[in-house]
Design a protein around this motif. Structure first.
Motif, PDB file in Angstrom:
ATOM      1  N   PRO A  35       0.821  -1.207   0.000  1.00 36.80           N
ATOM      2  CA  PRO A  35       0.000   0.000   0.000  1.00 36.80           C
ATOM      3  C   PRO A  35       0.859   1.263   0.000  1.00 36.80           C
ATOM      4  N   ILE A  36       0.475   2.220  -0.821  1.00 36.66           N
ATOM      5  CA  ILE A  36       1.210   3.486  -0.893  1.00 36.66           C
ATOM      6  C   ILE A  36       0.786   4.418   0.227  1.00 36.66           C
ATOM      7  N   ALA A  37      -0.495   4.421   0.545  1.00 34.78           N
ATOM      8  CA  ALA A  37      -1.002   5.275   1.625  1.00 34.78           C
ATOM      9  C   ALA A  37      -0.673   4.638   2.967  1.00 34.78           C
ATOM     10  N   THR A  38       0.102   5.337   3.768  1.00 31.59           N
ATOM     11  CA  THR A  38       0.484   4.802   5.072  1.00 31.59           C
ATOM     12  C   THR A  38      -0.135   5.573   6.227  1.00 31.59           C
ATOM     13  N   THR A  39      -0.686   6.759   5.949  1.00 28.44           N
ATOM     14  CA  THR A  39      -1.353   7.559   6.983  1.00 28.44           C
ATOM     15  C   THR A  39      -2.611   8.170   6.369  1.00 28.44           C
ATOM     16  N   PHE A  40      -3.430   8.773   7.202  1.00 28.43           N
ATOM     17  CA  PHE A  40      -4.621   9.460   6.701  1.00 28.43           C
ATOM     18  C   PHE A  40      -4.265  10.748   5.973  1.00 28.43           C
ATOM     19  N   MET A  41      -3.008  11.147   5.986  1.00 28.22           N
ATOM     20  CA  MET A  41      -2.570  12.270   5.152  1.00 28.22           C
ATOM     21  C   MET A  41      -2.503  11.816   3.688  1.00 28.22           C
ATOM     22  N   ASP A  42      -2.263  10.516   3.468  1.00 30.10           N
ATOM     23  CA  ASP A  42      -2.169   9.953   2.127  1.00 30.10           C
ATOM     24  C   ASP A  42      -3.495   9.360   1.655  1.00 30.10           C
ATOM     25  N   TYR A  43      -4.340   8.966   2.581  1.00 31.84           N
ATOM     26  CA  TYR A  43      -5.602   8.298   2.269  1.00 31.84           C
ATOM     27  C   TYR A  43      -6.728   9.237   2.683  1.00 31.84           C
ATOM     28  N   LEU A  44      -7.388   9.814   1.716  1.00 33.00           N
ATOM     29  CA  LEU A  44      -8.396  10.822   2.016  1.00 33.00           C
ATOM     30  C   LEU A  44      -9.683  10.201   2.547  1.00 33.00           C
ATOM     31  N   LEU A  45     -10.242  10.843   3.540  1.00 32.72           N
ATOM     32  CA  LEU A  45     -11.538  10.493   4.106  1.00 32.72           C
ATOM     33  C   LEU A  45     -12.374  11.762   4.196  1.00 32.72           C
ATOM     34  N   PRO A  46     -13.680  11.661   4.022  1.00 36.59           N
ATOM     35  CA  PRO A  46     -14.498  12.862   4.201  1.00 36.59           C
ATOM     36  C   PRO A  46     -14.523  13.274   5.670  1.00 36.59           C
ATOM     37  N   THR A  47     -14.489  14.567   5.900  1.00 36.67           N
ATOM     38  CA  THR A  47     -14.603  15.099   7.258  1.00 36.67           C
ATOM     39  C   THR A  47     -15.886  15.918   7.338  1.00 36.67           C
ATOM     40  N   THR A  48     -16.145  16.461   8.493  1.00 32.79           N
ATOM     41  CA  THR A  48     -17.378  17.242   8.662  1.00 32.79           C
ATOM     42  C   THR A  48     -17.448  18.424   7.706  1.00 32.79           C
ATOM     43  N   THR A  49     -16.319  18.896   7.233  1.00 33.34           N
ATOM     44  CA  THR A  49     -16.305  20.011   6.285  1.00 33.34           C
ATOM     45  C   THR A  49     -16.904  19.612   4.943  1.00 33.34           C
ATOM     46  N   GLU A  50     -16.702  18.377   4.514  1.00 30.96           N
ATOM     47  CA  GLU A  50     -17.161  17.932   3.199  1.00 30.96           C
ATOM     48  C   GLU A  50     -18.547  17.284   3.208  1.00 30.96           C
ATOM     49  N   VAL A  51     -19.070  16.961   4.362  1.00 36.88           N
ATOM     50  CA  VAL A  51     -20.331  16.231   4.437  1.00 36.88           C
ATOM     51  C   VAL A  51     -21.498  17.220   4.510  1.00 36.88           C
ATOM     52  N   PRO A  52     -22.491  17.046   3.636  1.00 37.62           N
ATOM     53  CA  PRO A  52     -23.645  17.948   3.678  1.00 37.62           C
ATOM     54  C   PRO A  52     -24.530  17.664   4.885  1.00 37.62           C
ATOM     55  N   VAL A  53     -25.457  18.549   5.130  1.00 42.28           N
ATOM     56  CA  VAL A  53     -26.466  18.307   6.163  1.00 42.28           C
ATOM     57  C   VAL A  53     -27.323  17.141   5.690  1.00 42.28           C
ATOM     58  N   ILE A  54     -27.534  16.184   6.551  1.00 40.64           N
ATOM     59  CA  ILE A  54     -28.300  14.990   6.191  1.00 40.64           C
ATOM     60  C   ILE A  54     -29.709  15.152   6.748  1.00 40.64           C
ATOM     61  N   GLU A  55     -30.693  15.003   5.876  1.00 41.01           N
ATOM     62  CA  GLU A  55     -32.092  15.047   6.295  1.00 41.01           C
ATOM     63  C   GLU A  55     -32.607  13.620   6.407  1.00 41.01           C
ATOM     64  N   TYR A  56     -33.339  13.343   7.466  1.00 45.16           N
ATOM     65  CA  TYR A  56     -33.818  11.997   7.729  1.00 45.16           C
ATOM     66  C   TYR A  56     -35.324  11.909   7.489  1.00 45.16           C
ATOM     67  N   GLY A  57     -35.736  10.847   6.840  1.00 50.12           N
ATOM     68  CA  GLY A  57     -37.152  10.522   6.690  1.00 50.12           C
ATOM     69  C   GLY A  57     -37.313   9.051   7.023  1.00 50.12           C
ATOM     70  N   HIS A  58     -38.137   8.753   8.006  1.00 47.78           N
ATOM     71  CA  HIS A  58     -38.255   7.371   8.478  1.00 47.78           C
ATOM     72  C   HIS A  58     -39.560   6.740   8.009  1.00 47.78           C
ATOM     73  N   ILE A  59     -39.439   5.551   7.474  1.00 51.25           N
ATOM     74  CA  ILE A  59     -40.592   4.729   7.139  1.00 51.25           C
ATOM     75  C   ILE A  59     -40.376   3.405   7.854  1.00 51.25           C
ATOM     76  N   GLU A  60     -41.233   3.120   8.789  1.00 54.45           N
ATOM     77  CA  GLU A  60     -41.069   1.896   9.576  1.00 54.45           C
ATOM     78  C   GLU A  60     -41.908   0.776   8.984  1.00 54.45           C
ATOM     79  N   THR A  61     -41.259  -0.354   8.732  1.00 49.93           N
ATOM     80  CA  THR A  61     -41.939  -1.558   8.263  1.00 49.93           C
ATOM     81  C   THR A  61     -41.494  -2.710   9.154  1.00 49.93           C
TER      82      THR A  61
END
Length: 118
Positions: A35-61
């Motif tokens: 593996p080339i990525a050895t730290t999270f500096m090399d392997y990108l992950l989304p953080t709170t800055t990149e994540v949109p507001v999530i709207e929830y709609g529940h349907i219970e079955t």
């Protein structure tokens, strides 16, 4: 729902995982399979800055089992990647870009734009 906070946490985690898979996460290897990525500096992950507001709609079955209970799993991870990829494809469609692989990070989007004849 027994605990709405747990359900919404599972959904949010799945959505973020789906966004990461579509836009950021890529396990690159060298020619020997290391593996080339050895730290999270090399392997990108989304953080709170990149994540949109999530709207929830529940349907219970209810399930057919005792009590009607069932798990929520990480259903957010199922819908998020195609929604993100289709959004990027729609945004790039005026340029004649065809998306054939993931992730669609900034470098990959630029490469798609540069390779596509105008």
């Amino acid at each position: 729902m027994i605990n709405p906070n747990v359900v919404e946490g599972q959904i949010a985690g799945g959505v973020v995982q789906g966004i990461g898979g579509a836009l950021y996460e890529h396990l690159a290897y060298d020619d020997k399979g290391n593996p080339i990525a050895t730290t999270f500096m090399d392997y990108l992950l989304p953080t709170t800055t990149e994540v949109p507001v999530i709207e929830y709609g529940h349907i219970e079955t209810p399930s057919g089992g005792p009590g009607g209970y069932k798990g929520v799993g990480e259903g957010g991870a199922i819908g998020a990647p195609p929604a993100v990829v289709n959004s990027v494809a729609d945004a790039l469609s005026p340029f004649g870009v065809t998306i054939t692989s993931l992730p669609l990070g900034p470098a990959q989007v630029l490469e798609l734009l540069e390779r596509t004849p105008q």
